[in-house]
Design an enzyme around this catalytic site. Structure first.
Site, mmCIF file in Angstrom:
data_model
loop_
_atom_site.group_PDB
_atom_site.id
_atom_site.type_symbol
_atom_site.label_atom_id
_atom_site.label_comp_id
_atom_site.label_asym_id
_atom_site.label_seq_id
_atom_site.Cartn_x
_atom_site.Cartn_y
_atom_site.Cartn_z
ATOM 1 N N ASP A 56 0.870 -1.169 0.000
ATOM 2 C CA ASP A 56 0.000 0.000 0.000
ATOM 3 C C ASP A 56 0.923 1.240 0.000
ATOM 4 O O ASP A 56 2.133 1.126 0.261
ATOM 5 C CB ASP A 56 -0.865 -0.061 1.269
ATOM 6 C CG ASP A 56 -1.631 1.207 1.492
ATOM 7 O OD1 ASP A 56 -2.423 1.579 0.615
ATOM 8 O OD2 ASP A 56 -1.422 1.856 2.534
ATOM 9 N N ASP A 61 -0.132 5.252 0.869
ATOM 10 C CA ASP A 61 -0.359 6.274 1.901
ATOM 11 C C ASP A 61 -0.479 5.632 3.282
ATOM 12 O O ASP A 61 -1.288 4.717 3.484
ATOM 13 C CB ASP A 61 -1.644 7.053 1.610
ATOM 14 C CG ASP A 61 -1.515 7.959 0.398
ATOM 15 O OD1 ASP A 61 -0.430 8.538 0.199
ATOM 16 O OD2 ASP A 61 -2.501 8.095 -0.354
ATOM 17 N N ASP A 109 -1.511 -0.569 5.780
ATOM 18 C CA ASP A 109 -1.762 0.056 7.086
ATOM 19 C C ASP A 109 -3.233 0.070 7.474
ATOM 20 O O ASP A 109 -3.551 0.537 8.573
ATOM 21 C CB ASP A 109 -1.248 1.504 7.088
ATOM 22 C CG ASP A 109 -2.102 2.433 6.228
ATOM 23 O OD1 ASP A 109 -2.462 2.034 5.110
ATOM 24 O OD2 ASP A 109 -2.412 3.549 6.688
HETATM 25 O O1 LIG Z 1 -7.054 6.861 -0.104
HETATM 26 C C1 LIG Z 1 -6.140 7.051 -0.915
HETATM 27 O O2 LIG Z 1 -6.254 7.891 -1.843
HETATM 28 C C2 LIG Z 1 -4.871 6.259 -0.886
HETATM 29 O O3 LIG Z 1 -4.710 5.449 0.223
HETATM 30 P P1 LIG Z 1 -3.804 4.121 0.214
HETATM 31 O O4 LIG Z 1 -2.484 4.441 -0.441
HETATM 32 O O5 LIG Z 1 -3.672 3.865 1.662
HETATM 33 O O6 LIG Z 1 -4.587 3.057 -0.543
HETATM 34 MG MG LIG Z 2 -2.895 3.194 3.393
#
Ligand SMILES: O=C(O)COP(=O)(O)O
Ligand SMILES: [Mg+2]
Length: 234
Positions: A13, A15, A174
């Site tokens: 993942d 973010d 996460d």
């Molecule tokens: O919600 C988003 O735009 C991205 O979140 P993620 O990288 O944790 O999937």
């Molecule tokens: Mg994430």
């Protein structure tokens, strides 16, 4: 137990897992909110809204600030114009670069499966100096579905050469959305516990949790040996 001969694919993942991007997302959201005279969000609110993609983020912002739903598409458009260029407040979590280099050096094919739009994902990875480490990027607009639907992770694993009948791979994330899509594919999930999750770790299906990326290579070796099977792959 099925012992692997080749290093297994490891998908991440983005973010809240590899990068702490909430401060940039907050700045972009607040620029749009300030423009329309609405009260800005604090960082914890933003952390709680990230992980299900841009549309869901804005549905939550609109609800939190009691804005008119009819404004959604304009707000999202204004946000996206800023989001692709917002990097200055984003940091890479400690030991991430070194750990990715270690895994790549051991021969693990590496991928990204994020709900962040693909164009923003490319820009964020390039800015963080991590882009060269990944063999496959799946963003929130790469398939018709976003996590927790399993399709984006399935696509990433297919592109990294995982056998659809025997997904010998690892997903690292996460959030509860990450945990859910890994579970539906029978892929071991390693939880980065310092990210943006809302639930307690005990409420999420995970093979192991970690706070320090330098512990990840050992966890990948321990859990990447397991065979997972799921109806979602048949
Ligand atoms: O919600 C988003 O735009 C991205 O979140 P993620 O990288 O944790 O999937
Ligand atoms: Mg994430």
């Amino acid at each position: 137990m099925n012992v692997c001969l080749a290093p297994c694919p490891v998908v991440f993942d983005l973010d809240g897992t590899l990068i702490d991007s909430a401060p940039d997302i907050q700045a972009c959201v607040n620029a749009v909110l300030t423009d329309i005279g609405a009260v800005p969000l604090d960082l914890n609110e933003v952390r709680g809204f990230v992980g299900e993609g841009v549309e869901t983020l804005w549905r939550k912002v609109v609800a939190a600030r009691r804005l008119d739903d009819a404004r959604m598409s304009d707000l999202v458009r204004a946000f996206m114009a800023l989001y692709e260029h917002a990097h200055d407040r984003t940091t890479v979590f400690p030991e991430v670069s070194e750990t990715l280099e270690t895994l790549a050096g051991r021969g693990h094919p590496l991928g990204i499966c994020t709900n962040k739009p693909l164009s923003v994902t490319h820009a964020a990875l390039a800015h963080a100096g991590l882009a060269h480490l990944f063999d496959c990027l799946i963003g929130g607009d790469s398939t018709p579905f976003r996590k927790p639907h399993p399709l984006p992770l399935r696509r990433a694993l297919e592109r990294l050469g995982a056998d659809p009948r025997r997904p010998h791979a690892i997903y690292v994330g996460d959030s509860e959305f990450d945990a859910a899509c890994a579970a539906s594919l029978g892929v071991p999930f390693l939880l980065y516990a310092q990210g943006y999750r809302r639930s307690g770790a005990s409420e999420m299906v995970h093979a192991a949790a970690f706070d320090d990326f330098s512990h990840l290579p050992a966890l990948v070796e321990a859990h990447g040996q397991r065979e997972g099977l799921s109806a979602a792959w048949s």
